[in-house]
Design a protein around this motif. Structure first.
Motif, mmCIF file in Angstrom:
data_model
loop_
_atom_site.group_PDB
_atom_site.id
_atom_site.type_symbol
_atom_site.label_atom_id
_atom_site.label_comp_id
_atom_site.label_asym_id
_atom_site.label_seq_id
_atom_site.Cartn_x
_atom_site.Cartn_y
_atom_site.Cartn_z
ATOM 1 N N TYR A 66 0.847 -1.197 0.000
ATOM 2 C CA TYR A 66 0.000 0.000 0.000
ATOM 3 C C TYR A 66 0.882 1.246 0.000
ATOM 4 O O TYR A 66 0.661 2.171 -0.779
ATOM 5 N N SER A 101 0.957 3.776 -3.095
ATOM 6 C CA SER A 101 0.447 5.132 -2.905
ATOM 7 C C SER A 101 1.522 6.193 -3.119
ATOM 8 O O SER A 101 1.205 7.340 -3.414
ATOM 9 N N LYS A 128 1.539 5.367 -9.290
ATOM 10 C CA LYS A 128 0.822 5.671 -8.050
ATOM 11 C C LYS A 128 -0.609 5.150 -8.136
ATOM 12 O O LYS A 128 -1.288 5.334 -9.143
ATOM 13 N N LYS A 151 -4.400 4.808 -6.050
ATOM 14 C CA LYS A 151 -5.261 5.262 -4.959
ATOM 15 C C LYS A 151 -5.864 4.028 -4.308
ATOM 16 O O LYS A 151 -6.449 3.188 -4.992
#
Length: 141
Positions: free
Chosen positions: A106, A110, A118, A120
């Motif tokens: 994660y 992120s 990247k 979300k």
């Protein structure tokens, strides 16, 4: 579909390797077990490479030195898994391992680390990680 199959195989073999290393370490020690595992893993990868015979070695110099050190993480992985299995058992170890992997991925996703795009992370993913953590807490008691 192949990606899922390889993920399941990888997960299964991580578990098998952890259990085997734990048993080896009881006889000769944890770092010795890690050394044997790394050596046999290197030999197996080399044998596979000999049979595959692709010519990608020429691109070796294009790899960033930081990424070349990635194999060294395996020593820490092996030591950590063996020690955890000895102290809390296979089920809790693998459960905690999966949670740690999800949390770190994660963070990597992120932030776009290591050249990844990247991502979300949305509420369902947080709920999933939360449920896994709750599962480990339940397993512990």
């Amino acid at each position: 579909m192949k990606g899922i199959l390889f993920a399941f195989l990888g997960g299964a073999f991580i578990t098998l390797q952890g259990v085997a290393n734990t048993r080896i370490s009881q006889d000769i020690g944890t770092w010795q077990a890690a050394t044997i595992t790394q050596l046999t893993g290197f030999i197996m990868a080399l044998v596979i490479l000999i049979f595959v015979r692709d010519r990608k070695w020429k691109r070796f110099k294009q790899v960033k030195p930081l990424y070349l050190a990635g194999g060294a993480f395996a020593a820490i992985v092996i030591f950590s898994n063996v020690t955890a299995i000895q102290r809390i058992g296979v089920t809790l170890t693998i459960s905690a391992l999966l949670i740690a992997q999800l949390v770190l991925t994660y963070i990597i996703d992120s932030n776009g680390w290591f050249g990844t795009v990247k991502q979300k992370i949305k509420l369902p993913q947080f709920i999933g990680i939360g449920l896994m953590i709750a599962g480990v807490v339940i397993l512990r008691f």
